[in-house]
Write an enzyme that holds these catalytic residues in place. Structure first.
Site, PDB file in Angstrom:
ATOM      1  N   TYR A  43     -30.631  26.942 -11.261  1.00  0.00           N
ATOM      2  CA  TYR A  43     -31.988  26.506 -10.927  1.00  0.00           C
ATOM      3  C   TYR A  43     -32.699  25.829 -12.100  1.00  0.00           C
ATOM      4  O   TYR A  43     -33.720  25.172 -11.923  1.00  0.00           O
ATOM      5  CB  TYR A  43     -32.830  27.687 -10.417  1.00  0.00           C
ATOM      6  CG  TYR A  43     -32.289  28.329  -9.145  1.00  0.00           C
ATOM      7  CD1 TYR A  43     -31.208  27.782  -8.472  1.00  0.00           C
ATOM      8  CD2 TYR A  43     -32.853  29.472  -8.622  1.00  0.00           C
ATOM      9  CE1 TYR A  43     -30.699  28.362  -7.323  1.00  0.00           C
ATOM     10  CE2 TYR A  43     -32.352  30.059  -7.468  1.00  0.00           C
ATOM     11  CZ  TYR A  43     -31.271  29.499  -6.831  1.00  0.00           C
ATOM     12  OH  TYR A  43     -30.773  30.066  -5.694  1.00  0.00           O
TER      13      TYR A  43
ATOM     14  N   LYS B 192     -18.578  35.356 -10.641  1.00  0.00           N
ATOM     15  CA  LYS B 192     -17.494  34.617  -9.974  1.00  0.00           C
ATOM     16  C   LYS B 192     -16.519  34.208 -11.081  1.00  0.00           C
ATOM     17  O   LYS B 192     -16.234  33.024 -11.310  1.00  0.00           O
ATOM     18  CB  LYS B 192     -18.100  33.409  -9.231  1.00  0.00           C
ATOM     19  CG  LYS B 192     -17.134  32.648  -8.352  1.00  0.00           C
ATOM     20  CD  LYS B 192     -16.746  33.380  -7.098  1.00  0.00           C
ATOM     21  CE  LYS B 192     -15.731  32.582  -6.297  1.00  0.00           C
ATOM     22  NZ  LYS B 192     -15.054  33.384  -5.261  1.00  0.00           N
TER      23      LYS B 192
ATOM     24  N   ASP C  10     -18.428  37.080  -3.795  1.00  0.00           N
ATOM     25  CA  ASP C  10     -18.050  37.041  -2.379  1.00  0.00           C
ATOM     26  C   ASP C  10     -17.735  38.452  -1.881  1.00  0.00           C
ATOM     27  O   ASP C  10     -18.112  38.832  -0.771  1.00  0.00           O
ATOM     28  CB  ASP C  10     -16.889  36.064  -2.126  1.00  0.00           C
ATOM     29  CG  ASP C  10     -15.835  36.093  -3.219  1.00  0.00           C
ATOM     30  OD1 ASP C  10     -16.091  36.664  -4.289  1.00  0.00           O
ATOM     31  OD2 ASP C  10     -14.734  35.543  -2.997  1.00  0.00           O
TER      32      ASP C  10
ATOM     33  N   ASP D  65     -30.403  35.575  -5.995  1.00  0.00           N
ATOM     34  CA  ASP D  65     -31.290  35.042  -4.956  1.00  0.00           C
ATOM     35  C   ASP D  65     -30.704  35.357  -3.579  1.00  0.00           C
ATOM     36  O   ASP D  65     -31.376  35.876  -2.675  1.00  0.00           O
ATOM     37  CB  ASP D  65     -31.396  33.510  -5.164  1.00  0.00           C
ATOM     38  CG  ASP D  65     -32.509  32.896  -4.347  1.00  0.00           C
ATOM     39  OD1 ASP D  65     -33.240  33.644  -3.680  1.00  0.00           O
ATOM     40  OD2 ASP D  65     -32.639  31.656  -4.379  1.00  0.00           O
TER      41      ASP D  65
ATOM     42  N   ASP E 218     -31.638  38.774  -0.826  1.00  0.00           N
ATOM     43  CA  ASP E 218     -32.081  38.556   0.554  1.00  0.00           C
ATOM     44  C   ASP E 218     -31.182  39.314   1.523  1.00  0.00           C
ATOM     45  O   ASP E 218     -31.652  39.892   2.512  1.00  0.00           O
ATOM     46  CB  ASP E 218     -32.053  37.059   0.906  1.00  0.00           C
ATOM     47  CG  ASP E 218     -33.417  36.418   0.670  1.00  0.00           C
ATOM     48  OD1 ASP E 218     -34.249  37.043  -0.011  1.00  0.00           O
ATOM     49  OD2 ASP E 218     -33.641  35.299   1.166  1.00  0.00           O
TER      50      ASP E 218
END
Ligand code: NAD
Length: 371
Positions: free
Chosen positions: A146, A195, A227, A251, A255
Site C-alpha cells: 500500500y 508467503k 493461503d 487487511d 476482514d
C-alpha cells in the site's frame, strides 16, 4: 483524568456511530470523574466536499495535538460516488493512509471475539465453533504494497501496472515485537503469516520474526503461509491467539476473521505508534448502503472507545465497564439489524433496536455497573 480526544466522524454511518460512542464516553467521564474534551477533525469525503482534499495539514496538526483519536469511518460507494472519480491521492482513503503515516501508526490491532450470545450469527458449523474463539490480528500498517512505489504505463502498446511490496528489517522488527508483547498478555502464542515460499519480503519477515522470538522464550510461535491461514480461519479458528502479519495480508485476513465472528458491526480496532497515542475506529467501513437510516450497529465504535481508554489512557476499569455493558445488552437480547438471528422462528426471541437505542441501552448498563 483530563483527556483530549480528536474525533473524526467521517462519512456514511460514521457520524451516527461516533455520536453513540461519545454518549458512552460522556457517561464514563461522569461516572468515574474524568474530563474529556473533544476536538472535531475533518477527514475523508466530507473534507473533499468542504476543502477539496481528504485531509488537510490543519487536520493532521489537530490529530497530533490530541491524546488519542476516535474515528467513525470514511469513504462512500466506490462505484457511484464522485469521490472515486478523483485522482487516487485525492480520494477519501488517501486521507486515512496519510494520517496513519503522519502519526506513524504502524501497528493495527483487530480483536476477533465470538460472543456467546451471537454464536448463531457465526457462519461456521457448531463443531468448529466449539467454545468460541478469541484472537487478535496484528497487522503492519505503514509498509508493504500500500505504500510501495506504483505506476501504470504503456509498454509496447500494452497498459502495464506495477505495485511494489517493500519491507525493511526495522519495520518488521518493531511490529514483531508488538506481536510478542501482546501475546505475553494473552495466551502466549504468535502465528506469523507470510508467503515465504514466493516472496523475498516474506523471507525477510520470517528471518526477523525468528530473531525477535528468541527474546520472548515464554511465547510459542509458528509460521503459516497466508493461503493456509485463510483456510485455517474457517476450519479451526480456535487455534489462533495473535496473528502477526504484513499490511495487505492483514487487511484481507482481518476482514475474514471479522466475518467468522458474525458481524463486522461488532469489531473494534486500534492503530498504535511507539507512544501512548492511538487511532481507534470500528473495523467496518462507512456502510453507504445503510447510512442515514439509523440502523447501523454502534457497538464496534463503542468498543473502540473502550480500547482507547485501555491502551491510550490506562483506564482499564472504565474499559471493563463498557465491555461488560455491551455483553449485558446482548444477554438482554437487544440486537441491531446486522446481528439479528437469521431464522424466522428465532427473531421473536430478541428485540430489534436502532443505532441510538443501542447506545442508550449501553449507557443505562454502564450507569448500573458496579465495580
Ligand atoms: P463496509 O464495511 O462499509 O460495508 C460492508 C457491509 O457491512 C455492508 O453491507 C454494510 O451495511 C455492513 N456494515 C458495515 N458496518 C456496519 C455497522 N456498523 N452496522 C451494520 N452493518 C454494517 O464495506 P464496503 O461497503 O466495502 O465499503 C464502503 C466504504 O467504506 C468504501 O468507500 C470503503 O473504501 C470504505 N471503508 C472505510 C474504512 C475506514 O474508514 N477505515 C474501512 C473499510 C472500508
Amino acid at each position: 483524568m483530563n483527556c483530549k480526544i480528536g474525533v473524526i466522524s467521517g462519512d456514511g454511518i460514521g457520524p451516527e456511530i461516533v455520536a453513540e460512542a461519545r454518549k458512552v464516553l460522556d457517561c464514563i467521564a461522569e461516572k468515574y470523574g474524568h474530563e474529556l474534551k473533544y476536538e472535531e477533525i475533518q477527514m475523508g469525503g466530507c473534507s473533499i466536499d468542504a476543502v477539496g482534499v481528504p485531509l488537510t495539514d490543519e487536520a493532521i496538526s489537530k490529530a497530533k495535538a490530541s491524546d488519542a483519536v476516535l474515528m467513525g469511518s470514511i469513504g462512500g460507494n466506490t462505484a457511484t460516488s464522485p469521490w472515486y472519480r478523483l485522482e487516487p491521492h485525492l480520494r477519501p482513503e488517501a486521507g486515512l493512509l496519510k494520517l496513519r503515516k503522519s502519526l506513524n501508526l504502524f501497528a493495527n490491532l483487530r480483536p476477533a471475539y465470538l460472543y456467546e450470545e451471537l454464536k448463531e450469527a457465526c457462519p461456521l458449523r457448531e463443531d468448529i465453533i466449539g467454545d468460541g474463539f478469541d484472537m487478535m490480528i496484528l497487522r503492519e500498517l505503514t509498509g508493504g504494497l500500500y505504500f510501495g512505489e506504483r505506476k501504470t504505463e504503456e509498454i509496447d502498446g500494452v497498459l502495464t501496472a506495477v505495485d511494489t511490496l517493500t519491507y525493511n528489517e526495522q519495520e518488521v522488527r518493531r511490529i514483531a515485537k508488538r506481536g510478542f508483547e501482546i501475546a505475553m498478555k494473552r495466551r502466549k502464542k504468535v502465528t506469523s503469516v507470510d508467503k515465504a515460499n514466493v516472496l523475498d519480503s516474506s523471507r525477510l519477515w520470517r528471518k526477523v520474526v525468528e530473531e525477535v522470538a528468541k527474546e520472548y522464550p515464554g511465547v510459542s510461535y509458528e509460521h503459516m503461509l497466508v493461503d493456509n491461514c485463510a483456510m485455517q480461519l474457517v476450519k479451526d479458528p480456535k487455534q489462533f491467539d495473535v496473528i502477526l502479519t504484513e499490511n495487505m495480508f492483514g487487511d484481507i485476513l482481518s476482514d475474514e476473521a471479522s466475518m467468522v465472528t458474525g458481524s463486522i458491526g461488532m469489531l473494534s480496532s486500534a492503530s498504535l505508534n511507539d507512544t501512548k497515542f492511538g487511532l481507534y475506529e470500528p473495523s467496518g467501513g462507512s456502510a453507504p448502503d445503510i447510512a442515514g437510516k439509523g440502523i447501523a450497529n454502534p457497538i464496534a465504535t463503542i468498543l473502540s472507545a473502550a480500547m482507547m481508554l485501555r491502551y491510550s489512557f490506562d483506564l482499564d476499569r472504565e474499559a471493563d465497564a463498557i465491555e461488560a455493558a455491551v455483553r449485558q445488552v446482548l444477554k438482554d437480547k437487544y440486537r441491531t439489524i446486522d446481528i439479528m438471528p437469521q431464522e424466522e422462528n428465532k427473531k421473536s426471541s430478541v428485540t430489534l433496536v436502532g443505532t441510538k437505542e443501542m447506545g442508550d441501552l449501553i449507557v443505562e448498563r454502564i450507569k448500573n455497573y458496579e465495580k
